[in-house]
Motif scaffolding. Structure first.
Motif, PDB file in Angstrom:
ATOM      1  N   MET A 174      50.225  36.455 -10.573  1.00 58.76           N
ATOM      2  CA  MET A 174      50.161  35.012 -10.295  1.00 58.76           C
ATOM      3  C   MET A 174      48.823  34.523  -9.716  1.00 58.76           C
ATOM      4  O   MET A 174      48.776  33.433  -9.126  1.00 58.76           O
ATOM      5  N   MET A 175      47.729  35.272  -9.920  1.00 56.49           N
ATOM      6  CA  MET A 175      46.425  34.704  -9.553  1.00 56.49           C
ATOM      7  C   MET A 175      46.090  33.591 -10.554  1.00 56.49           C
ATOM      8  O   MET A 175      46.445  33.671 -11.734  1.00 56.49           O
ATOM      9  N   ASP A 176      45.364  32.583 -10.101  1.00 51.35           N
ATOM     10  CA  ASP A 176      44.939  31.511 -11.008  1.00 51.35           C
ATOM     11  C   ASP A 176      43.839  31.997 -11.939  1.00 51.35           C
ATOM     12  O   ASP A 176      42.915  32.688 -11.504  1.00 51.35           O
ATOM     13  N   GLY A 177      43.927  31.643 -13.191  1.00 47.66           N
ATOM     14  CA  GLY A 177      42.843  31.905 -14.138  1.00 47.66           C
ATOM     15  C   GLY A 177      42.802  33.304 -14.700  1.00 47.66           C
ATOM     16  O   GLY A 177      41.905  33.655 -15.458  1.00 47.66           O
ATOM     17  N   ARG A 178      43.810  34.116 -14.394  1.00 45.58           N
ATOM     18  CA  ARG A 178      43.676  35.522 -14.803  1.00 45.58           C
ATOM     19  C   ARG A 178      43.934  35.717 -16.283  1.00 45.58           C
ATOM     20  O   ARG A 178      43.364  36.650 -16.883  1.00 45.58           O
ATOM     21  N   VAL A 179      44.735  34.880 -16.918  1.00 41.36           N
ATOM     22  CA  VAL A 179      44.998  35.092 -18.349  1.00 41.36           C
ATOM     23  C   VAL A 179      43.705  34.898 -19.154  1.00 41.36           C
ATOM     24  O   VAL A 179      43.349  35.732 -19.993  1.00 41.36           O
ATOM     25  N   GLY A 180      42.988  33.823 -18.859  1.00 42.79           N
ATOM     26  CA  GLY A 180      41.730  33.579 -19.565  1.00 42.79           C
ATOM     27  C   GLY A 180      40.716  34.689 -19.313  1.00 42.79           C
ATOM     28  O   GLY A 180      40.027  35.144 -20.238  1.00 42.79           O
ATOM     29  N   ALA A 181      40.645  35.143 -18.076  1.00 42.74           N
ATOM     30  CA  ALA A 181      39.685  36.202 -17.736  1.00 42.74           C
ATOM     31  C   ALA A 181      40.047  37.504 -18.442  1.00 42.74           C
ATOM     32  O   ALA A 181      39.173  38.206 -18.969  1.00 42.74           O
ATOM     33  N   LEU A 182      41.332  37.817 -18.493  1.00 38.99           N
ATOM     34  CA  LEU A 182      41.762  39.046 -19.177  1.00 38.99           C
ATOM     35  C   LEU A 182      41.457  38.951 -20.676  1.00 38.99           C
ATOM     36  O   LEU A 182      40.995  39.913 -21.292  1.00 38.99           O
ATOM     37  N   ARG A 183      41.714  37.779 -21.260  1.00 32.70           N
ATOM     38  CA  ARG A 183      41.452  37.604 -22.699  1.00 32.70           C
ATOM     39  C   ARG A 183      39.972  37.837 -22.998  1.00 32.70           C
ATOM     40  O   ARG A 183      39.612  38.556 -23.932  1.00 32.70           O
ATOM     41  N   ASP A 184      39.106  37.211 -22.171  1.00 34.98           N
ATOM     42  CA  ASP A 184      37.661  37.378 -22.364  1.00 34.98           C
ATOM     43  C   ASP A 184      37.258  38.839 -22.245  1.00 34.98           C
ATOM     44  O   ASP A 184      36.489  39.357 -23.064  1.00 34.98           O
ATOM     45  N   ALA A 185      37.774  39.500 -21.203  1.00 32.73           N
ATOM     46  CA  ALA A 185      37.383  40.892 -20.966  1.00 32.73           C
ATOM     47  C   ALA A 185      37.854  41.780 -22.122  1.00 32.73           C
ATOM     48  O   ALA A 185      37.097  42.630 -22.616  1.00 32.73           O
ATOM     49  N   LEU A 186      39.088  41.567 -22.576  1.00 35.82           N
ATOM     50  CA  LEU A 186      39.608  42.383 -23.677  1.00 35.82           C
ATOM     51  C   LEU A 186      38.810  42.140 -24.953  1.00 35.82           C
ATOM     52  O   LEU A 186      38.424  43.084 -25.658  1.00 35.82           O
ATOM     53  N   ASP A 187      38.528  40.877 -25.250  1.00 33.09           N
ATOM     54  CA  ASP A 187      37.801  40.545 -26.485  1.00 33.09           C
ATOM     55  C   ASP A 187      36.384  41.098 -26.454  1.00 33.09           C
ATOM     56  O   ASP A 187      35.899  41.645 -27.454  1.00 33.09           O
ATOM     57  N   ALA A 188      35.735  40.958 -25.302  1.00 33.72           N
ATOM     58  CA  ALA A 188      34.350  41.434 -25.190  1.00 33.72           C
ATOM     59  C   ALA A 188      34.270  42.937 -25.440  1.00 33.72           C
ATOM     60  O   ALA A 188      33.261  43.451 -25.914  1.00 33.72           O
ATOM     61  N   ALA A 189      35.355  43.657 -25.122  1.00 32.95           N
ATOM     62  CA  ALA A 189      35.362  45.106 -25.327  1.00 32.95           C
ATOM     63  C   ALA A 189      35.955  45.486 -26.689  1.00 32.95           C
ATOM     64  O   ALA A 189      36.175  46.663 -26.970  1.00 32.95           O
ATOM     65  N   GLY A 190      36.230  44.489 -27.525  1.00 34.38           N
ATOM     66  CA  GLY A 190      36.733  44.774 -28.864  1.00 34.38           C
ATOM     67  C   GLY A 190      38.248  44.926 -28.950  1.00 34.38           C
ATOM     68  O   GLY A 190      38.779  45.265 -30.008  1.00 34.38           O
ATOM     69  N   HIS A 191      38.955  44.668 -27.861  1.00 39.50           N
ATOM     70  CA  HIS A 191      40.417  44.815 -27.888  1.00 39.50           C
ATOM     71  C   HIS A 191      41.085  43.498 -28.266  1.00 39.50           C
ATOM     72  O   HIS A 191      41.962  42.986 -27.557  1.00 39.50           O
ATOM     73  N   THR A 192      40.662  42.961 -29.394  1.00 34.96           N
ATOM     74  CA  THR A 192      41.168  41.642 -29.787  1.00 34.96           C
ATOM     75  C   THR A 192      42.642  41.677 -30.164  1.00 34.96           C
ATOM     76  O   THR A 192      43.301  40.641 -30.158  1.00 34.96           O
ATOM     77  N   ASP A 193      43.174  42.860 -30.496  1.00 33.37           N
ATOM     78  CA  ASP A 193      44.580  42.949 -30.906  1.00 33.37           C
ATOM     79  C   ASP A 193      45.535  43.250 -29.761  1.00 33.37           C
ATOM     80  O   ASP A 193      46.750  43.317 -29.968  1.00 33.37           O
ATOM     81  N   VAL A 194      45.012  43.473 -28.590  1.00 35.13           N
ATOM     82  CA  VAL A 194      45.898  43.695 -27.440  1.00 35.13           C
ATOM     83  C   VAL A 194      46.402  42.334 -26.970  1.00 35.13           C
ATOM     84  O   VAL A 194      45.620  41.425 -26.693  1.00 35.13           O
ATOM     85  N   ALA A 195      47.725  42.198 -26.921  1.00 34.21           N
ATOM     86  CA  ALA A 195      48.323  40.901 -26.563  1.00 34.21           C
ATOM     87  C   ALA A 195      48.493  40.766 -25.052  1.00 34.21           C
ATOM     88  O   ALA A 195      48.498  41.759 -24.326  1.00 34.21           O
TER      89      ALA A 195
END
Ligand code: PBG
Length: 341
Positions: A174-195
């Motif tokens: 329940m931290m604010d903004g964590r979904v967007g941050a996780l998405r960016d971090a996953l995508d930047a590392a090539g994990h675009t298929d991790v939901a």
């Protein structure tokens, strides 16, 4: 003998309740094994399991036993497990560094599961509480839970989980903004298929007690750590049980930030929230039938006060009827078996 018709009652809803088959035809809600997600606790050691004292028939498993159990769950048709680690006390620190060790219990368990049962979806928990000596889902600084410092660690955790093979990462903090941050971090590392399955509306609930027993992860009170001023509850980040509108606000934020699935937690005291979130969501909605909800039914059943099976199935059906597409439940294995009968 024809039944007497004493009154003029042309509309009789009971017509559709007369036989098992007509009730099947009129049924609005279906509970299926497709809807079930089985939470699992993993602990260190070999060929061992320990029953959680406040959760009868629910176990912490060592990795090898977890894998065996996962095979059973998968054979029953359960599509996914949500994994939680029991971390020994001496490995917990204020900064939760152990969470980022690439060779510790949790990523090792994910790898073992994906090796042995690759078709079973593995949902990992990106929250610090099992690793944090303060028992909080975030980094505690000067008695406060530091939102942004926590997100930084969570992003690294999500990458570690993705590398270990996680299909879905689930921030339960329940931290604010964590979904967007996780998405960016996953995508930047090539994990675009991790939901991302976001714990969107997670309430500061008293029904998590048995889970905190399972992982020994309750917030540490001042008495236990007299040197610091540690809050003994999660009220500054988990939601106020009195709020429903705010759940929709959290939903909007999570959808904007890229959540693939959203969750309401707990389930039974929050059926109205599940309904509201389902109405406003264009992604699958999960509900977490939490440890305390499980413990209540189990305890009453052990006392002979309730029929455990029937009450569990009624509760799960009610959660579905409220609008949950997916249900995380400690009844998953039993329910899958009952659905086969
Ligand atoms: C913590 C976490 C909790 C649960 C899942 N993840 C407990 C908490 O917030 O203290 C509770 C699940 C349950 O009660 O079954 N990140």
């Amino acid at each position: 003998m024809a039944p007497s018709a004493e009154y003029n009652i042309p509309i009789r809803p009971r017509r559709l309740r007369q036989t098992k088959n007509i009730r099947r035809m009129a049924r609005e809600t279906r509970l299926s094994t497709d809807n079930l997600i089985a939470p699992q606790f993993v602990m260190e050691g070999e060929n061992d399991r320990e029953e959680v004292s406040s959760m009868p028939d629910t176990y912490r498993h060592t990795i090898d036993r977890l894998v065996d159990h996962a095979e059973t769950l998968s054979d029953l048709g359960i599509p996914a497990v949500a994994l939680f680690p029991a971390i020994p006390d001496h490995l917990r620190t204020p900064d939760a560094e152990h969470a980022l060790d690439p060779d510790h219990l949790y990523p090792n368990a994910v790898r073992a599961l994906k090796d042995a049962v690759p078709e079973l979806m593995v949902i990992t928990d990106t929250a610090l509480d099992p690793y944090n000596s303060d028992g909080h889902d975030g980094i505690v600084r000067d008695g406060r839970i530091d939102n942004d410092a926590t997100i930084e660690v969570m992003c690294q955790m999500a990458l570690l989980h993705a590398e270990a093979g996680a299909d879905i990462v689930a921030p339960s903090d329940m931290m604010d903004g964590r979904v967007g941050a996780l998405r960016d971090a996953l995508d930047a590392a090539g994990h675009t298929d991790v939901a991302i399955l976001s714990y969107t509306a997670k309430y500061s609930s008293n029904y998590y007690g048995p889970f905190r027993d399972a992982l020994d992860s309750a917030p540490r009170s001042e008495e236990e750590t007299p040197a610091k001023d540690i809050p003994d509850n999660k009220d500054t980040y988990q939601m106020d049980p009195a709020n429903g509108e705010e759940a929709v606000r959290e939903l909007m934020l999570d959808l904007e930030e890229g959540a693939d699935m959203v969750m309401v937690k707990p389930a039974l005291p929050y059926l109205d929230v599940i309904h509201r979130v389902q109405a406003a969501s264009d992604v699958p909605v999960a509900a977490y039938n939490v440890s305390g909800e499980y413990a209540m039914i189990k305890a009453a059943a052990q006392n002979g006060w309730l029929d455990g099976k029937n009450c569990a199935m009624e509760a799960l059906t009610g959660i579905r009827r409220a609008g949950a597409d997916l249900i995380l439940t400690y009844f998953a294995e039993d329910a899958a078996q009952w659905l086969e009968e």
